[in-house]
Design an enzyme around this catalytic site. Structure first.
Site, PDB file in Angstrom:
ATOM      1  N   TYR A  62       0.834  -1.204   0.000  1.00 30.31           N
ATOM      2  CA  TYR A  62       0.000   0.000   0.000  1.00 30.31           C
ATOM      3  C   TYR A  62       0.874   1.261   0.000  1.00 30.31           C
ATOM      4  CZ  TYR A  62      -3.402   3.450   1.662  1.00 30.31           C
ATOM      5  OH  TYR A  62      -4.194   4.567   1.803  1.00 30.31           O
ATOM      6  N   LYS A 104       1.273   3.991  -3.065  1.00 32.24           N
ATOM      7  CA  LYS A 104       0.963   5.404  -2.878  1.00 32.24           C
ATOM      8  C   LYS A 104       2.159   6.297  -3.203  1.00 32.24           C
ATOM      9  CE  LYS A 104      -3.315   4.924  -1.733  1.00 32.24           C
ATOM     10  NZ  LYS A 104      -4.393   5.446  -2.609  1.00 32.24           N
TER      11      LYS A 104
END
Length: 277
Positions: free
Chosen positions: A169, A173
């Site tokens: 994650y 990002k």
């Protein structure tokens, strides 16, 4: 006069806040994978007087995103695109996180580059966790995440080697930020701008799920140690989005705006203080 079109991908708390903050006077195309959530957002928007239409989208499918971009162009001049859709480590396994948070963002940037109107602007929602990925992403891997065509991303050795959802994650990002930097040149060639926003802990359904999960105690500690000492609201992100979409930000493109209540600043300051000690 042709309608000005605002596209909002992801109709959760942030998407609905963006609709309320930036949707007046525009044709708003709402898009989401969750059709029940999408229908609710349309009903709420219409009840509040916004001119909204909808289309289901799967951002992990190029064909689906391309179809959404085509619909947006048919509606009028696509002057604003806001991408809020994403999956957190508490919601999905690694493969799904890469498909939505990495590939999905890359495809949105590529497909909407083709239809964004001169003077238009885009905003991609990243995360403060991108700043925490730090030096854990090798420079050569980061360069590939920034520059490789979207269709090649999921096969990169760096991507296929990661099996931790939290790190996937954060890395996705961070990749969003550097892909926005690269895309700003291509969007600029069309007379348009694109930026990213990195929210901190925001009180959305996803944020509440994270706070209730394994990392909840750590997140609360970060909030308590921040300059503002509070959780963020969807409205905080909608306000920042409105600024980046508007004429006051006409000289801003290819950057990330950290909207985290001061969490990253507090963490960085603490790390520097420990190093100095």
């Amino acid at each position: 006069m042709a309608a000005e079109v605002l596209v909002i991908i992801g109709t959760g708390g942030m998407g609905q806040a963006v609709l309320r903050r930036s949707g007046a006077g525009r044709k708003v195309l709402l898009a989401d994978f969750n059709e029940a959530l999408l229908e609710d957002a349309v009903n709420i928007g219409m009840a509040e007087g916004y001119d909204v239409v909808s289309q289901a989208v799967d951002v992990s499918s190029r064909n689906s995103v391309a179809a959404l971009a085509a619909t947006a162009r048919e509606l009028g001049a696509v002057t604003a695109v806001v991408h809020t859709a994403g999956l957190s480590p508490a919601q999905a396994p690694v493969q799904a996180i890469w498909a939505v948070d990495l590939f999905g963002v890359a495809v949105v940037l590529e497909e909407f580059e083709k239809v964004i109107a001169p003077g238009g602007a885009g905003v991609i929602i990243s995360s403060m966790s991108a700043y925490m990925a730090g030096g854990n992403i090798p420079e050569d891997a980061l360069a590939e995440l920034a520059a490789k065509p979207a269709d090649d991303l999921l096969g990169l050795p760096f991507v296929t080697s990661i099996d931790n959802p939290g790190f996937a994650y954060s890395a996705a990002k961070r990749a969003n930020q550097v892909r926005v930097q690269a895309a700003s040149l291509r969007w600029g060639a069309r007379g348009a701008r694109v930026n990213s926003i990195s929210p901190g802990v925001i009180s959305t359904a996803m944020g509440q799920q994270e706070l209730a999960g394994e990392s909840g105690a750590q997140m609360r500690a970060m909030i308590e140690g921040s300059g503002t000492g509070r959780v963020g609201t969807p409205g905080d992100i909608a306000n920042a989005t409105a600024f980046l979409l508007g004429s006051d930000a006409s000289f801003i493109s290819g950057v990330d705006l950290l909207v985290d209540g001061g969490v990253v600043a507090a963490l960085d300051s603490g790390q520097r203080a420990r190093s100095a000690g």
